[in-house]
Enzyme design. Structure first.
Site, mmCIF file in Angstrom:
data_model
loop_
_atom_site.group_PDB
_atom_site.id
_atom_site.type_symbol
_atom_site.label_atom_id
_atom_site.label_comp_id
_atom_site.label_asym_id
_atom_site.label_seq_id
_atom_site.Cartn_x
_atom_site.Cartn_y
_atom_site.Cartn_z
ATOM 1 N N ALA A 46 39.260 49.332 46.405
ATOM 2 C CA ALA A 46 39.083 48.929 47.784
ATOM 3 C C ALA A 46 40.367 49.281 48.529
ATOM 4 O O ALA A 46 41.421 49.472 47.919
ATOM 5 C CB ALA A 46 38.786 47.439 47.860
ATOM 6 N N GLY A 66 37.679 48.342 43.003
ATOM 7 C CA GLY A 66 36.371 48.416 43.647
ATOM 8 C C GLY A 66 35.702 49.770 43.446
ATOM 9 O O GLY A 66 34.471 49.861 43.428
ATOM 10 N N GLU A 105 34.089 49.491 40.119
ATOM 11 C CA GLU A 105 32.941 48.587 40.248
ATOM 12 C C GLU A 105 31.784 49.315 40.925
ATOM 13 O O GLU A 105 30.618 49.130 40.570
ATOM 14 C CB GLU A 105 33.356 47.348 41.039
ATOM 15 C CG GLU A 105 34.400 46.534 40.280
ATOM 16 C CD GLU A 105 35.000 45.412 41.105
ATOM 17 O OE1 GLU A 105 35.537 45.696 42.193
ATOM 18 O OE2 GLU A 105 34.929 44.256 40.664
ATOM 19 N N GLU A 122 43.407 45.045 39.791
ATOM 20 C CA GLU A 122 43.562 44.003 40.818
ATOM 21 C C GLU A 122 44.646 42.992 40.472
ATOM 22 O O GLU A 122 45.359 42.504 41.346
ATOM 23 C CB GLU A 122 42.226 43.262 41.023
ATOM 24 C CG GLU A 122 41.193 44.039 41.820
ATOM 25 C CD GLU A 122 40.308 44.923 40.962
ATOM 26 O OE1 GLU A 122 40.672 45.229 39.800
ATOM 27 O OE2 GLU A 122 39.243 45.316 41.462
HETATM 28 C C1 HXC Z 1 44.621 52.171 50.030
HETATM 29 C C2 HXC Z 1 45.484 53.750 48.615
HETATM 30 C C3 HXC Z 1 44.830 53.156 47.523
HETATM 31 C C4 HXC Z 1 44.024 52.006 47.772
HETATM 32 C C5 HXC Z 1 45.945 54.838 46.799
HETATM 33 N N1 HXC Z 1 46.163 54.786 48.123
HETATM 34 N N2 HXC Z 1 45.137 53.855 46.398
HETATM 35 N N3 HXC Z 1 45.376 53.259 49.850
HETATM 36 N N4 HXC Z 1 43.947 51.561 49.041
HETATM 37 N N5 HXC Z 1 43.322 51.386 46.820
HETATM 38 C C6 HXC Z 1 47.014 55.684 48.925
HETATM 39 C C7 HXC Z 1 48.479 55.458 48.644
HETATM 40 O O1 HXC Z 1 48.940 54.358 49.392
HETATM 41 C C8 HXC Z 1 49.064 56.764 49.115
HETATM 42 O O2 HXC Z 1 49.113 56.764 50.524
HETATM 43 C C9 HXC Z 1 47.993 57.789 48.707
HETATM 44 O O3 HXC Z 1 46.785 57.029 48.564
HETATM 45 C C10 HXC Z 1 48.291 58.473 47.399
HETATM 46 O O4 HXC Z 1 48.511 57.482 46.411
HETATM 47 P P1 HXC Z 1 49.857 57.419 45.503
HETATM 48 O O5 HXC Z 1 50.002 56.016 45.063
HETATM 49 O O6 HXC Z 1 50.991 58.057 46.210
HETATM 50 O O7 HXC Z 1 49.439 58.354 44.295
HETATM 51 P P2 HXC Z 1 49.956 58.277 42.781
HETATM 52 O O8 HXC Z 1 51.429 57.959 42.770
HETATM 53 O O9 HXC Z 1 49.497 59.526 42.125
HETATM 54 O O10 HXC Z 1 49.213 57.034 42.136
HETATM 55 C C11 HXC Z 1 47.825 57.037 42.003
HETATM 56 C C12 HXC Z 1 47.337 55.579 41.708
HETATM 57 C C13 HXC Z 1 47.911 54.630 42.772
HETATM 58 C C14 HXC Z 1 47.826 55.147 40.297
HETATM 59 C C15 HXC Z 1 45.810 55.569 41.691
HETATM 60 O O11 HXC Z 1 47.590 55.158 44.063
HETATM 61 C C16 HXC Z 1 47.399 53.238 42.721
HETATM 62 O O12 HXC Z 1 47.784 52.450 41.856
HETATM 63 N N6 HXC Z 1 46.489 52.877 43.648
HETATM 64 C C17 HXC Z 1 45.993 51.531 43.775
HETATM 65 C C18 HXC Z 1 44.965 51.237 42.713
HETATM 66 C C19 HXC Z 1 44.473 49.797 42.806
HETATM 67 O O13 HXC Z 1 45.263 48.861 42.666
HETATM 68 N N7 HXC Z 1 43.186 49.616 43.075
HETATM 69 C C20 HXC Z 1 42.564 48.288 43.177
HETATM 70 C C21 HXC Z 1 42.495 47.884 44.628
HETATM 71 S S1 HXC Z 1 41.929 46.225 44.805
HETATM 72 P P3 HXC Z 1 50.435 57.218 51.310
HETATM 73 O O14 HXC Z 1 50.127 56.871 52.731
HETATM 74 O O15 HXC Z 1 51.576 56.478 50.702
HETATM 75 O O16 HXC Z 1 50.488 58.694 51.045
HETATM 76 C C22 HXC Z 1 40.262 46.328 44.712
HETATM 77 C C23 HXC Z 1 39.525 45.031 44.917
HETATM 78 C C24 HXC Z 1 38.040 45.180 44.635
HETATM 79 O O17 HXC Z 1 39.713 47.354 44.510
HETATM 80 C C25 HXC Z 1 37.270 44.031 45.199
HETATM 81 C C26 HXC Z 1 36.795 44.303 46.596
HETATM 82 C C27 HXC Z 1 35.971 43.236 47.229
#
Ligand code: HXC
Length: 259
Positions: free
Chosen positions: A66, A110, A113, A133
């Site tokens: 998400a 998400g 999921e 998460e």
């Molecule tokens: C918003 C995101 C994002 C996310 C990545 N980006 N994931 N933006 N939401 N979930 C953005 C980064 O901020 C960055 O933007 C660009 O995408 C590239 O990502 P990087 O982190 O620079 O890439 P990298 O270093 O290669 O790492 C890849 C990654 C990492 C390991 C996948 O991006 C990461 O850990 N992302 C988050 C994963 C996560 O925690 N997902 C769960 C979310 S909570 P900029 O602007 O800096 O270039 C969830 C809740 C579900 O999903 C329930 C919902 C109701």
């Protein structure tokens, strides 16, 4: 229809939806999830489409979760009122045509999921699955704790949800989370070919088959077997069952009517 965060195109009888926010690794913004729900409903209602494929744009991610930037400042009541995508996920679950998730790269939170809510997953060998998460101070909210546990069993699901670590496509395959793993360069072609094969069958019959496999996750064995028996009998009220069996006997290719 013009969408801002997804791309749609039809390939024969297959509807292809590409999650298209590559700069944010295709993370699920409210707009993206609403557009996916809309596009799947449009394909579901289109008699020329027999199967749907959902993939992510770019090589790097299917969807990295998400949208964290959208969620960061939300209150409990904001999330509660918005129902955190549950209406859109419900709409996707109501689609009667099969949906394949073709997962390239990161498939997290998400996004994972969402892939698990599709009917099955084809994974690129580069795919990585996880529920990170907990590293953000929250927990899965769209089925992660439930679907991982059903797919992997309690111990590994618990470990992954508590550590936030990712698993490889190979482990996902070994544990039955994904149907097959293919080289990344072949993923989309393979998914489209698989979808075309599904779409070559009778649509109402495929819908019954999909309903029953999904029912296995929601019912007891006895209930599931009863439902299967009833729906199996019901196929004999369709034209397509007559067409399919007649074509086999006459060594012809069936021409489905979807009736
Ligand atoms: C918003 C995101 C994002 C996310 C990545 N980006 N994931 N933006 N939401 N979930 C953005 C980064 O901020 C960055 O933007 C660009 O995408 C590239 O990502 P990087 O982190 O620079 O890439 P990298 O270093 O290669 O790492 C890849 C990654 C990492 C390991 C996948 O991006 C990461 O850990 N992302 C988050 C994963 C996560 O925690 N997902 C769960 C979310 S909570 P900029 O602007 O800096 O270039 C969830 C809740 C579900 O999903 C329930 C919902 C109701």
């Amino acid at each position: 229809t013009n969408y801002a965060t997804i791309l749609t195109e039809t390939r024969g009888a297959v509807g292809l939806i590409t999650l298209n926010r590559p700069k944010a690794l295709n993370s699920l913004s409210p707009e993206l999830v609403a557009e996916v729900a809309k596009a799947t409903a449009v394909y579901d209602a289109d008699p020329s489409i027999g199967c749907i494929v959902i993939t992510g744009s770019g090589q790097k991610a299917f969807a990295a979760g998400a949208d964290i930037k959208f969620m960061a400042d939300k209150s409990y009541m904001d999330m509660h009122k918005q129902r955190a995508y549950s209406a859109e996920f419900g709409a996707i679950a109501n689609v009667s045509k099969p949906i394949i998730a073709a997962v390239n790269g990161f498939c997290l939170g998400g996004g994972c999921e969402f892939a698990m809510a599709c009917d099955f997953i084809l994974a690129a060998d580069t795919a990585k699955f996880g529920q990170p998460e907990i590293t953000l101070g929250t927990i899965p909210g769209l089925g992660g704790t439930q679907r991982w546990t059903r797919a992997l069993g309690k111990s590994r699901a618990m470990e992954l949800v508590l550590t936030g670590e990712m698993i490889t496509a190979q482990e996902a395959l070994a544990r039955g989370l994904v149907a097959r793993v293919v080289p990344a360069a072949e993923l989309l072609d393979d998914a489209l070919k698989t979808a075309a094969k599904i779409a070559s069958h009778s649509q109402p019959i495929a819908a019954l088959a999909k309903t029953l496999v999904n029912a296995a996750f929601e019912s007891s064995l006895a209930e599931g077997l009863r439902l299967e028996r009833m729906l199996f009998y019901s196929t004999f009220s369709t034209k397509d069952q007559k067409i399919g069996m007649k074509a086999f006997i006459e060594k012809q290719k069936p021409e489905w009517t979807n009736e």
